[in-house]
Design an enzyme around this catalytic site. Structure first.
Site, PDB file in Angstrom:
ATOM      1  N   HIS A 162      77.425 -55.973 -41.309  1.00 60.31           N
ATOM      2  CA  HIS A 162      76.221 -55.494 -42.008  1.00 60.31           C
ATOM      3  C   HIS A 162      75.468 -56.689 -42.606  1.00 60.31           C
ATOM      4  CE1 HIS A 162      73.693 -52.957 -44.403  1.00 60.31           C
ATOM      5  NE2 HIS A 162      74.377 -51.866 -44.124  1.00 60.31           N
ATOM      6  N   GLU A 267      72.159 -55.606 -37.968  1.00 59.66           N
ATOM      7  CA  GLU A 267      73.594 -55.313 -38.031  1.00 59.66           C
ATOM      8  C   GLU A 267      74.161 -55.025 -36.641  1.00 59.66           C
ATOM      9  OE1 GLU A 267      73.723 -51.855 -40.647  1.00 59.66           O
ATOM     10  OE2 GLU A 267      71.946 -52.575 -41.666  1.00 59.66           O
TER      11      GLU A 267
HETATM   12  O1  LIG Z   1      74.460 -48.258 -49.334  1.00 60.87           O
HETATM   13  P1  LIG Z   1      75.404 -48.624 -48.220  1.00 60.87           P
HETATM   14  O2  LIG Z   1      76.560 -47.670 -48.121  1.00 60.87           O
HETATM   15  O3  LIG Z   1      75.853 -50.046 -48.337  1.00 60.87           O
HETATM   16  O4  LIG Z   1      74.615 -48.501 -46.876  1.00 60.87           O
HETATM   17  C1  LIG Z   1      73.446 -49.238 -46.655  1.00 60.87           C
HETATM   18  C2  LIG Z   1      72.826 -48.888 -45.315  1.00 60.87           C
HETATM   19  O5  LIG Z   1      73.702 -49.253 -44.284  1.00 60.87           O
HETATM   20  C3  LIG Z   1      73.205 -49.089 -42.940  1.00 60.87           C
HETATM   21  O6  LIG Z   1      72.173 -49.973 -42.689  1.00 60.87           O
HETATM   22  C4  LIG Z   1      72.770 -47.673 -42.694  1.00 60.87           C
HETATM   23  O7  LIG Z   1      72.092 -47.543 -41.457  1.00 60.87           O
HETATM   24  C5  LIG Z   1      71.894 -47.184 -43.801  1.00 60.87           C
HETATM   25  O8  LIG Z   1      71.673 -45.789 -43.617  1.00 60.87           O
HETATM   26  C6  LIG Z   1      72.515 -47.415 -45.154  1.00 60.87           C
HETATM   27  O9  LIG Z   1      71.655 -46.974 -46.173  1.00 60.87           O
END
Ligand SMILES: O=P(O)(O)OC[C@H]1O[C@H](O)[C@H](O)[C@@H](O)[C@@H]1O
Length: 294
Positions: A162, A267
């Site tokens: 990520h 990501e």
């Molecule tokens: O807030 P988190 O659990 O770290 O996730 C952060 C983000 O991760 C990814 O990019 C997903 O596609 C998003 O939908 C999500 O909001």
């Protein structure tokens, strides 16, 4: 020392000046600094100043490791897991220094299902993860090894790195995604989120709230903004997610004020469908980040 490690953090120092910091919590890379053309070290990742770095919650920024589910769990084996799984919020172990020479400095961190007693109730499968982080002068490689130690059971998993790329969100472009099929998680209904769209833009921007899951992606991306660029190469991570919450970022308690203006998440992952790992087999997903030299 090229590699320093404490109870909570590992720091790699390349002889040419670049550095990387990895929290053992989540094996989360929280800093990657590479010199600019003038020779001054510049941070290349975004970490929110409000991120928790004490192991109380996943880090808002850097490179969290997502395993064995991406987003909310959907697979029957994953239903007790939190969003993005368990790897980003458990303490990994420092295993070894893999390489230490002028080409690169490299360490291996590990996380086994048996290392944490709560895993047995969260996730019914055994796994062994190893994360090899290699720092070169202008490059950061992150290899996620997933091993199935069971002699009888298969594991179904998703995995993703990520990566929060530090860049001005109002003036950054990700290429080449044109023509790819993607799922738009910003859509309002389950049906719309589950309907594939086709990317029509030559250069994808994140000026609006963006949460797009591209499937069957090329594995080589360029992130460009005025005055900088980053190349991202991926192996076995067949999909790529592009995310920036824009004003939605205000809803995140660990997002600094206007923090979403300072990054784009690109990501690489295996997140459409699942990798099925047969007993005693292993799988490696790789990401290589290279700072543009132009
Ligand atoms: O807030 P988190 O659990 O770290 O996730 C952060 C983000 O991760 C990814 O990019 C997903 O596609 C998003 O939908 C999500 O909001």
């Amino acid at each position: 020392m090229p590699v320093d490690h404490s109870d909570s953090k590992v720091t790699l120092n390349h002889p040419k000046g670049s550095t990387v910091e990895i929290l053992l919590y989540g094996a989360t890379i929280i800093s990657w600094k590479v010199a600019d053309k003038q020779g001054s070290l510049q941070e290349r990742l975004f970490v929110s100043s409000k991120a928790s770095l004490d192991g109380s919650k996943p880090v808002r920024g850097g490179i969290p490791v997502v395993f064995p589910c991406f987003g909310a769990p959907t697979h029957p084996d994953h239903l007790k897991l939190p969003q993005h799984g368990l790897a980003r919020n458990q303490n990994w172990s420092f295993d070894s220094i893999v390489m230490d020479n002028s080409a690169g400095v490299s360490v291996r961190l590990t996380l086994d299902s048996s290392a944490n007693p709560k895993n047995a109730s969260l996730y019914p499968k055994e796994f062994r993860l190893a994360y090899v982080v290699t720092l070169a002068e202008h490059q950061l490689s992150t290899d996620l090894h997933v091993e199935n130690p069971s002699a009888t059971e298969t594991i179904d998993f998703q995995a993703l790195l990520h990566t929060y790329v530090r860049a001005p969100a109002d003036n950054v472009f990700v290429t080449p995604l044109h023509g790819l099929s993607y799922f738009d998680k910003t859509e309002a209904t389950d049906e719309a989120r589950a309907t594939a769209k086709t990317e029509t833009r030559q250069e994808v921007d994140v000026k609006n709230f963006t949460d797009s899951v591209y499937q069957g992606a090329p594995g080589q991306y360029r992130v460009t903004w005025p005055g900088g660029s980053l190349e991202i190469r991926a192996k076995e991570f067949k999909d790529v997610v592009v995310w920036n919450p824009q004003e939605e970022g205000r809803k995140m308690s660990d997002m600094e004020a206007d923090g979403w203006k300072n990054y784009v998440c690109v990501e690489p992952g295996y997140v459409r469908g699942f990798v099925t790992l047969e007993p005693k087999k292993s799988w490696i997903g790789q990401q290589v980040l290279t700072v543009g030299q132009d």
